[in-house]
Design a protein around this motif. Structure first.
Motif, PDB file in Angstrom:
ATOM      1  N   UNK A 535       0.820  -1.220   0.000  1.00  0.00           N
ATOM      2  CA  UNK A 535       0.000   0.000   0.000  1.00  0.00           C
ATOM      3  C   UNK A 535       0.851   1.267   0.000  1.00  0.00           C
ATOM      4  N   UNK A 536       0.526   2.158  -0.931  1.00  0.00           N
ATOM      5  CA  UNK A 536       1.217   3.441  -0.971  1.00  0.00           C
ATOM      6  C   UNK A 536       0.449   4.482  -0.147  1.00  0.00           C
ATOM      7  N   UNK A 537      -0.866   4.479  -0.326  1.00  0.00           N
ATOM      8  CA  UNK A 537      -1.682   5.505   0.328  1.00  0.00           C
ATOM      9  C   UNK A 537      -3.084   4.977   0.557  1.00  0.00           C
ATOM     10  N   UNK A 538      -3.757   5.501   1.568  1.00  0.00           N
ATOM     11  CA  UNK A 538      -5.124   5.044   1.805  1.00  0.00           C
ATOM     12  C   UNK A 538      -5.968   6.198   2.316  1.00  0.00           C
ATOM     13  N   UNK A 539      -7.243   6.176   1.942  1.00  0.00           N
ATOM     14  CA  UNK A 539      -8.194   7.150   2.484  1.00  0.00           C
ATOM     15  C   UNK A 539      -9.427   6.383   2.929  1.00  0.00           C
ATOM     16  N   UNK A 540      -9.855   6.650   4.151  1.00  0.00           N
ATOM     17  CA  UNK A 540     -10.959   5.889   4.734  1.00  0.00           C
ATOM     18  C   UNK A 540     -12.115   6.838   5.044  1.00  0.00           C
ATOM     19  N   UNK A 541     -13.312   6.383   4.746  1.00  0.00           N
ATOM     20  CA  UNK A 541     -14.496   7.193   5.055  1.00  0.00           C
ATOM     21  C   UNK A 541     -15.577   6.331   5.696  1.00  0.00           C
ATOM     22  N   UNK A 542     -16.550   6.978   6.313  1.00  0.00           N
ATOM     23  CA  UNK A 542     -17.721   6.284   6.827  1.00  0.00           C
ATOM     24  C   UNK A 542     -18.835   6.388   5.800  1.00  0.00           C
ATOM     25  N   UNK A 543     -19.466   5.257   5.475  1.00  0.00           N
ATOM     26  CA  UNK A 543     -20.617   5.259   4.568  1.00  0.00           C
ATOM     27  C   UNK A 543     -21.834   4.803   5.364  1.00  0.00           C
ATOM     28  N   UNK A 555     -10.282   3.552   0.329  1.00  0.00           N
ATOM     29  CA  UNK A 555      -9.702   3.743  -1.005  1.00  0.00           C
ATOM     30  C   UNK A 555      -8.202   3.561  -0.865  1.00  0.00           C
ATOM     31  N   UNK A 556      -7.662   2.638  -1.656  1.00  0.00           N
ATOM     32  CA  UNK A 556      -6.252   2.297  -1.475  1.00  0.00           C
ATOM     33  C   UNK A 556      -5.495   2.469  -2.797  1.00  0.00           C
ATOM     34  N   UNK A 557      -4.377   3.181  -2.720  1.00  0.00           N
ATOM     35  CA  UNK A 557      -3.464   3.265  -3.864  1.00  0.00           C
ATOM     36  C   UNK A 557      -2.301   2.314  -3.606  1.00  0.00           C
TER      37      UNK A 557
END
Ligand code: 6R9
Length: 642
Positions: A535-543, A555-557
């Motif tokens: 994993x290079x980068x990640x963004x996490x959200x609540x749905x 979301x993972x790059x």
């Protein structure tokens, strides 16, 4: 009737005000509530007793007072009513409940207190507790309180790595645990997780292991691990409580904030205990003889305040539930209520939603007539779930109390009172005694006075049970809670005060996600993902999620050269989060993407990801500040195609 939930008012059920059917509520009219609330704000010293309180974060109540929380919760009742049942342990298997009297509880607490002292634990030390929902867990909290040690309970769903971080942050020298745990028919390898955590925790000298299952293959490290049973059997059944000052710390409890590093929220003795006891009395309208059942885990603040300290401070009978609502069948809660004649029942909206989905038939044939007050906590309750709870469980004859509070507030701060406040489904209604509530404009910080306003929720002055600090980081305490809006405690939640003055909690305004009432920070999950080598980068959200309230989307790059077409990789990433934080933090969806939406200064725009996942691609707002507005189209395609 209008469809607007703000317009529907449910009066106090008549049965609660009928002396022939129910004990008289302590607060039985809105006028009485308003008068007492006003007095608690204007004359706290008369309302609460001797008070000393300063702003600037120097919070102190009942300064010269001395007490011991275990004495208040155990000895007082063991002396007056030794044979009264203090705790009903409803074990994982339904036929294995056990009753523990106040006399028994005192002996167990004293013996463990003696064992802790014999191991060199003293006032001010921190004790890590990583245990399943067994009576010894409650005994552990009270034994720490007895000797003035700060307990730091780590929810047994946390992974070895999360446990390790919390043990290290609190510098605990001792861990109390069990061989295994039982939950919903499954076995949990509690001790093995502790062993894993302790591989890099040099501060820990002793591990006390309680036998939950007695499975013989549990490995014991010589010189470090000792059996609970042997330790306590050497100790006398009385051990004097340490004399504590009001402001001596009682415990630490780690909770998630908007950064990756969990915070050890610290509560002190007198103010916390007062808040716990006062809310059990007034919010649950507890009367002697009631059977109080809070379904939370003792690893969260709700378990601390409403399984242990609140009910026991009042000499109540408290229920300790080891299992899950669906084991062995979705009738488990209703069986428990009927079997133990529960009067107050307290659970989370997520459990209510899950049970509602399984159908009403599971409620049939269970006598729920003992119930008077039904509580919810942890997240906003949607009106559908509220009505099901009210109609099907409460049969329209119980008060529903939607209690809003936080680890940091110690006890309820916005809540209905059963005999006094007409409710609106989904509103936590009015502030509790001592809470001078304010809704602030998020940008200017100005208080929004009057009704029909929306902003961020804050409290205008300290109250007895507010947390005093973050362990080892007072600066962070100030910056998180007291500095964002000077003169106010900032909750991190948004709220509306409607046209009738009712408070509606709108959810977190920071990067905290609430899954099934469990608080998680986006940063915490992102850093767990980034630890994975691909994993290079990640963004996490609540749905939004119908059952758990919110769920996690990540979301993972990937790093260059790593194929993003592998199904196994997303599975591996889920395992990674389970391993670093715990199973309850597992993402429901992982999108492998080329790029994330970022501002030119590199700030992640999670707001855009939230909108895309919610299907609101037409109202993304201003995306011109993005370093590369082009990423948005690719993200939309990705989300829509998965
Ligand atoms: C007790 C507890 C605190 C956060 C809080 C808020 C949410 C809790 C709520 C609620 C709406 C309610 N929350 N109760 N939201 N209505 N009745 O849950 O403590 O784990 O620290 O979480 O939970 O967002 O800020 P904690």
């Amino acid at each position: 009737m209008s469809d607007n939930p703000e317009d529907t008012l449910y009066p106090v059920p008549a049965r609660l005000l009928d002396a022939k059917q129910c004990p008289e509520p302590y607060i039985s009219s809105i006028e009485q509530y308003q008068k007492m609330h006003r007095q608690s704000i204007e004359h706290p010293e008369e309302f609460f007793g001797k008070v000393f309180c300063l702003d600037h974060g120097d919070i102190a109540w009942f300064l010269e007072g001395q007490l011991n929380a275990s004495y208040n919760c155990v000895d007082r009742h063991a002396i007056a009513t030794p044979d009264k049942v203090a705790m009903i342990y409803e074990a994982d298997e339904p036929n294995q409940s056990e009753h523990i009297t106040y006399g028994d509880l005192l002996r167990k607490v004293c013996q463990l207190a003696g064992a802790l002292r014999a191991r060199g634990i003293r006032k001010g030390d921190t004790v890590a507790i990583y245990m399943p929902m067994i009576p010894e867990a409650v005994v552990a909290l009270l034994a720490c309180a007895r000797i003035g040690a700060l307990h730091s309970v780590i929810f047994a769903g946390f992974s070895a790595e999360a446990l390790r971080d919390r043990i290290k942050d609190a510098n605990s020298r001792i861990v109390l645990t069990s061989d295994q745990g039982k939950r919903g028919g499954k076995t949990i390898e509690t001790k093995k997780i502790v062993d894993e955590a302790l591989k890099s925790c040099p501060s820990v000298e002793t591990v006390v292991v309680c036998q939950r299952t007695g499975a013989s293959e549990v490995p014991m490290t010589p010189g470090r691990d000792v059996w609970w049973g042997e330790e306590v059997s050497r100790q006398p059944t009385y051990s004097a409580p340490e004399v504590m000052y009001s402001e001596d710390p009682l415990f630490l409890l780690y909770t998630s904030g908007s950064t990756g590093q969990p915070k050890g929220v610290m509560h002190t003795t007198a103010g916390y205990l007062l808040g716990a006891a006062a809310t059990v009395k007034y919010v649950f309208d507890y009367h002697p003889g009631d059977i109080f059942a809070c379904m939370a885990d003792v690893g969260w603040i709700t378990g601390h305040t409403y399984i242990v300290y609140g009910p026991l401070a009042l000499g109540a009978t408290t229920v300790l539930f080891e299992s899950i609502p669906t084991y062995p069948t979705p009738s488990r809660y209703w069986e428990l209520i009927a079997k133990h004649k529960v009067t107050q029942f307290y659970t989370a909206p997520t459990a209510i939603r899950a049970l509602r989905r399984l159908g009403d038939s599971w409620l049939e044939g269970h006598d729920l007539s003992s119930l008077r007050v039904l509580g919810t906590v942890g997240e906003p309750i949607n009106p559908e779930a509220w009505h099901w709870y009210n109609d099907k469980v409460g049969k329209g004859r119980c008060a529903i109390v939607d209690t809003y509070w936080q680890t940091e507030t110690g006890c309820h701060i916005v809540t209905p009172l059963p005999g006094a406040i007409a409710t609106k489904p989904g509103s936590a209604t009015f502030p509790f005694f001592g809470i001078d509530l304010a809704i602030l404009d998020p940008v200017t910080g100005k208080e929004l006075v009057g009704n029909d306003v929306t902003g961020v929720l804050a409290v205008k002055r300290a109250w007895p049970s507010i947390a005093r600090t973050i362990y080892g980081d007072h600066k962070r305490f100030m910056e998180t809670y007291l500095r964002p809006y000077p003169g106010y405690y900032f909750t991190g939640d948004g709220a509306t005060r409607d046209k009738d003055g009712y408070i509606w909690i709108r959810g977190r305004v920071d990067d905290v996600i609430n899954v099934s009432g469990h608080r998680l920070s986006t940063a915490e999950i992102e850093s767990a993902l980034i630890m994975h080598p691909t994993v290079a980068e990640a963004a996490v959200i609540g749905a939004n999620d119908d059952v758990t309230g919110q769920c996690i989307h990540a979301f993972v790059c990937l790093k260059p050269g790593i194929s993003s077409h592998s199904n196994d990789l997303t599975k591996e990433l889920v395992v990674q989060v389970r391993k670093v934080i715990g199973p309850f933090a597992a993402p429901k969806k992982i999108y492998l993407v080329e790029d994330l939406p970022k501002t030119r200064s590199g700030k992640l725009m999670r707001r855009i990801l939230r909108k895309i996942v919610a299907g609101e691609k037409d109202s993304l707002g201003d995306i011109s500040t993005l370093a590369d507005p082009g990423v948005v189209a690719a993200l939309i395609v990705k989300v829509e195609s998965s």
